[in-house]
Design an enzyme around this catalytic site. Structure first.
Site, PDB file in Angstrom:
ATOM      1  N   LYS A  79     -24.263  58.497  11.498  1.00  0.00           N
ATOM      2  CA  LYS A  79     -23.985  57.076  11.725  1.00  0.00           C
ATOM      3  C   LYS A  79     -22.579  56.757  11.240  1.00  0.00           C
ATOM      4  O   LYS A  79     -22.135  57.295  10.214  1.00  0.00           O
ATOM      5  CB  LYS A  79     -25.025  56.245  10.972  1.00  0.00           C
ATOM      6  CG  LYS A  79     -24.968  54.751  11.230  1.00  0.00           C
ATOM      7  CD  LYS A  79     -26.123  54.067  10.500  1.00  0.00           C
ATOM      8  CE  LYS A  79     -26.136  52.563  10.652  1.00  0.00           C
ATOM      9  NZ  LYS A  79     -27.263  51.939   9.933  1.00  0.00           N
ATOM     10  N   SER A 154     -30.070  48.912  12.923  1.00  0.00           N
ATOM     11  CA  SER A 154     -28.678  49.119  13.223  1.00  0.00           C
ATOM     12  C   SER A 154     -28.329  50.575  13.546  1.00  0.00           C
ATOM     13  O   SER A 154     -27.310  50.811  14.202  1.00  0.00           O
ATOM     14  CB  SER A 154     -27.806  48.636  12.062  1.00  0.00           C
ATOM     15  OG  SER A 154     -28.032  49.393  10.893  1.00  0.00           O
ATOM     16  N   SER A 178     -33.186  49.743   9.161  1.00  0.00           N
ATOM     17  CA  SER A 178     -32.261  50.225  10.181  1.00  0.00           C
ATOM     18  C   SER A 178     -32.436  51.670  10.614  1.00  0.00           C
ATOM     19  O   SER A 178     -31.810  52.090  11.594  1.00  0.00           O
ATOM     20  CB  SER A 178     -30.827  50.025   9.723  1.00  0.00           C
ATOM     21  OG  SER A 178     -30.447  48.708  10.007  1.00  0.00           O
TER      22      SER A 178
HETATM   23  N1  GLN Z   1     -31.778  44.570  10.682  1.00  0.00           N
HETATM   24  C1  GLN Z   1     -31.673  44.361   9.277  1.00  0.00           C
HETATM   25  C2  GLN Z   1     -30.497  43.487   8.967  1.00  0.00           C
HETATM   26  O1  GLN Z   1     -29.917  43.016   9.871  1.00  0.00           O
HETATM   27  C3  GLN Z   1     -31.614  45.679   8.563  1.00  0.00           C
HETATM   28  C4  GLN Z   1     -30.272  46.277   8.546  1.00  0.00           C
HETATM   29  C5  GLN Z   1     -30.227  47.594   7.848  1.00  0.00           C
HETATM   30  O2  GLN Z   1     -31.249  48.139   7.438  1.00  0.00           O
HETATM   31  N2  GLN Z   1     -29.023  48.084   7.657  1.00  0.00           N
HETATM   32  O3  GLN Z   1     -30.165  43.251   7.865  1.00  0.00           O
END
Ligand code: GLN
Length: 497
Positions: A79, A154, A178
Site C-alpha cells: 500500500k 482504504s 481498511s
Molecule cells: N474507512 C475508515 C476511515 O475512513 C477506516 C480507514 C482505515 O482503516 N485506514 O477512517
C-alpha cells in the site's frame, strides 16, 4: 489450476520439483497485470522491470539446490503509505506525490529478506482516510469481481491486486477497517493483527494509536506465512511494538491440520465462537445475511460451538473512532507544512502563507474535513474526546468479558456487498457506516480477520473473526475453517447479476 491461485507452499513445491520455473510463473503474473490493470487500477506505481530478472536469479538458485526463504517464489504489493526505499510513497495525495522513501518500512524489509519480490505500490484513499479509494488523488480502483463496482478501501488497491491474481499477497494498513473491509468487498482474506505485533516503522501515520500493518491474501496459509515473516522484528525502532517470542504461525496451522487428518479430529474442535448480538442489529443486505449463515454452518461443521453473547457498547464505537482518529490526525498531519515535508506552494509571501497555501493545495477534501473537525474538537469539544476515550475503555472491557466465554467472535465485516462509484461519496455518514462493524476491534487493539464467506456465485461477502490479544493462531485456524467455502471464488467464475 491457475498458478496464481496456488499457495506459496504449493508454488515452492512446484519450483523445487522443477514443474514450474520462477521466470514462467512471474511472467504469467506480469501478463495478467498487462491484461487487466488498465481496467482495475490497483497500482499507483508498478515496478515490474526487475521482476523477471529476479525470477531468473531464483531459478539459478534452485538449479544449485539451495534451500528457499519463507517467501521465495511469492510476488507481493505494498500500500502506498508504507515506505519502500527509493520508490515514491504518495499516500495517494498531491501533498506527497513526489516524495521518495528514504528507507524500507520494517515489515517490507522483513518480506524482502524472506525472498518476497515486490510488484509495486497500491492505490488507497488519501492518507488512508476513506472506504472506497474514491478519496485517492490519482485514481479509483475497480473490483476485479465486477469492474463496474468499487473494491472498497482504504487498502482498495491491495485488495483488488490480490483478488485479480497480481501476486500472492499485499501489505495493507488498517486503522478502522481498511484491510478487512476491502478484503470483504473484493473476496479475499484480510487480517489486522493485534496492535503492537507488527512494526509500524515506515508507515505514514494517520492515527497511530490504531494504525496497524496487516496482510491481504488469497488463503489462510499464505496469511500465516506472511504474518510469521513480518511479526516484530526484535530489532524494531517502533516503540509501540510489543516484544515477544516469534510464533511459527504456518507450522502451528499445519500441526492442527495434520492432527485432524491422522486422528480424524475437527479443525475447530474445542473452540467456542461467540456471536455478538449487537453486530447483527445492523440491517444486513440479504446476500450478506445468507452468506453469514453459511459461514456459521461451516464453523459448526468444523466442530466449533457457537454461543450468543453481547458487546453492549458496540453502538458507540463508530462515533468514538471518528473523534479519536480525527484528533490524532491533526497532530500527525501537521508535519506536512510545505517546509519539512510535502508539497510547497510555488508563490507565497510569508511563513504563514506558505503553510496555508501548501496545505490548501496539497490535501484533498476528505483530509481537510477531518483536520477541521479534529481541530474543532481539540479547541471547543474536549468533552467529546474524553467521552470517546471512555467508550474505548468500556469496549475493551466488553471484549474481555466476551473472551471469558468464547475463543473467537464471529460477525459480518460489512453490511453491504460491493457497490458502484458515487453511491456513497457524497455522504460522509454513508461512507462511515461501512466501518461500523470493523472499528470495535480497532478501538480495542484486537486482532481480526475478514474471510470470504459463501455466496460464491454472486458478489463476495466477508465474515469477520475477532480474537483476543495475540491469539492469531486461533484466528488463523478459524479463517481456514471458513475459507473452504471460498474455493470457487475465482474472478472468472463469479456470475454477477
Ligand atoms: N474507512 C475508515 C476511515 O475512513 C477506516 C480507514 C482505515 O482503516 N485506514 O477512517
Amino acid at each position: 489450476m491457475d498458478n496464481q491461485r496456488l499457495t506459496i507452499q504449493q508454488i515452492q513445491k512446484k519450483l523445487i520439483d522443477k514443474k514450474l520455473s520462477a521466470e514462467e510463473l512471474f511472467k504469467e503474473t506480469l501478463d495478467k497485470i498487462k491484461e487487466k490493470e488498465h481496467k482495475i487500477r490497483a497500482f499507483i506505481s508498478l515496478t515490474e522491470e526487475e521482476v523477471l530478472t529476479k525470477g531468473r536469479a531464483l531459478d539459478r538458485k534452485l538449479q544449485k539446490g539451495a534451500s528457499l526463504g519463507n517467501l521465495e517464489g511469492a510476488l507481493y504489493s505494498v500500500k502506498d503509505n508504507i515506505m519502500v526505499k527509493n520508490l515514491k510513497c504518495t499516500c495517494a495525495s498531491e501533498m506527497l506525490k513526489n516524495f521518495i522513501a528514504p528507507y524500507d518500512g520494517e515489515s517490507v524489509a522483513e518480506v524482502n529478506n524472506a525472498g518476497g519480490i515486490s510488484l509495486g505500490k497500491t492505490n488507497m484513499d488519501e492518507f488512508a482516510m476513506g472506504s472506497t479509494t474514491e478519496h485517492s488523488a490519482f485514481k479509483v480502483t475497480r473490483n476485479p469481481r465486477d469492474y463496474r463496482r468499487l473494491a472498497g478501501g482504504s487498502s482498495g488497491g491491495s485488495a483488488a491486486a490480490v483478488a485479480a491474481g497480481f501476486g500472492q499477497f499485499s501489505l495493507g494498513t488498517d486503522t478502522g477497517g481498511s484491510i478487512r473491509q476491502p478484503a470483504a468487498l473484493s473476496g479475499v482474506l484480510g487480517i489486522k493483527p493485534t496492535y503492537g505485533l507488527v512494526s509500524r516503522m515506515g508507515l505514514v501515520s494517520f492515527a497511530p494509536s490504531m494504525d496497524q500493518i496487516g496482510i491481504l491474501a488469497n488463503n489462510a496459509w499464505d496469511m500465516a506465512r506472511v504474518l510469521e515473516t513480518i511479526q516484530g522484528p526484535a530489532s524494531s525502532k517502533d516503540y509501540t511494538l510489543v516484544r515477544r517470542k516469534p510464533v511459527a504461525y504456518h507450522r502451528r496451522l499445519e500441526s492442527i491440520v495434520e492432527d485432524q487428518e491422522s486422528k480424524k479430529e475437527k479443525l475447530l474442535k474445542g473452540i467456542t465462537i461467540g456471536i455478538p448480538g449487537e453486530f447483527f442489529e445492523i440491517p444486513l443486505e440479504k446476500d450478506v445475511e445468507k452468506a453469514l449463515n453459511q459461514g456459521m454452518e461451516r464453523l459448526k461443521d468444523h466442530g466449533a460451538i457457537l454461543i450468543s453473547l453481547s458487546i453492549p457498547h458496540f453502538h458507540y464505537s463508530l462515533s468514538a473512532y471518528h473523534v479519536l482518529t480525527m484528533v490524532e490526525a491533526v497532530s500527525n498531519l501537521a508535519r506536512f507544512d510545505g517546509v519539512a515535508y510535502g508539497n510547497r506552494a510555488s508563490k507565497y509571501e510569508s511563513i504563514i502563507d506558505v503553510v496555508e497555501k501548501s496545505r490548501g493545495q496539497g490535501f484533498g477534501d476528505e483530509v481537510k474535513r477531518r483536520l477541521i473537525l479534529g481541530n474543532y474538537i481539540l479547541s471547543k469539544e474536549k468533552v467529546s474526546l474524553a467521552r470517546a476515550k471512555r467508550v474505548q475503555e468500556l469496549l475493551k472491557r466488553d471484549f474481555q468479558k466476551a473472551f471469558q466465554q468464547a475463543d473467537l467472535l464471529f460477525t459480518p465485516t460489512t453490511h453491504v456487498t460491493a457497490f458502484k462509484p458515487g453511491k456513497r461519496s457524497n455522504s460522509p455518514v454513508d461512507m462511515q457506516l461501512l466501518d461500523q462493524l470493523t472499528v470495535p476491534a480497532s478501538l480495542a487493539g484486537l486482532p481480526a480477520v475478514s474471510v470470504p464467506c459463501g455466496n460464491p456465485e454472486n458478489l463476495p461477502v466477508g465474515g469477520q473473526l475477532i480474537g483476543n490479544y495475540f491469539d492469531e493462531p486461533v484466528l488463523l485456524r478459524g479463517a481456514l475453517g471458513i475459507e473452504t467455502l471460498s474455493e470457487t471464488m475465482d474472478p472468472e467464475q463469479i456470475k454477477v447479476r
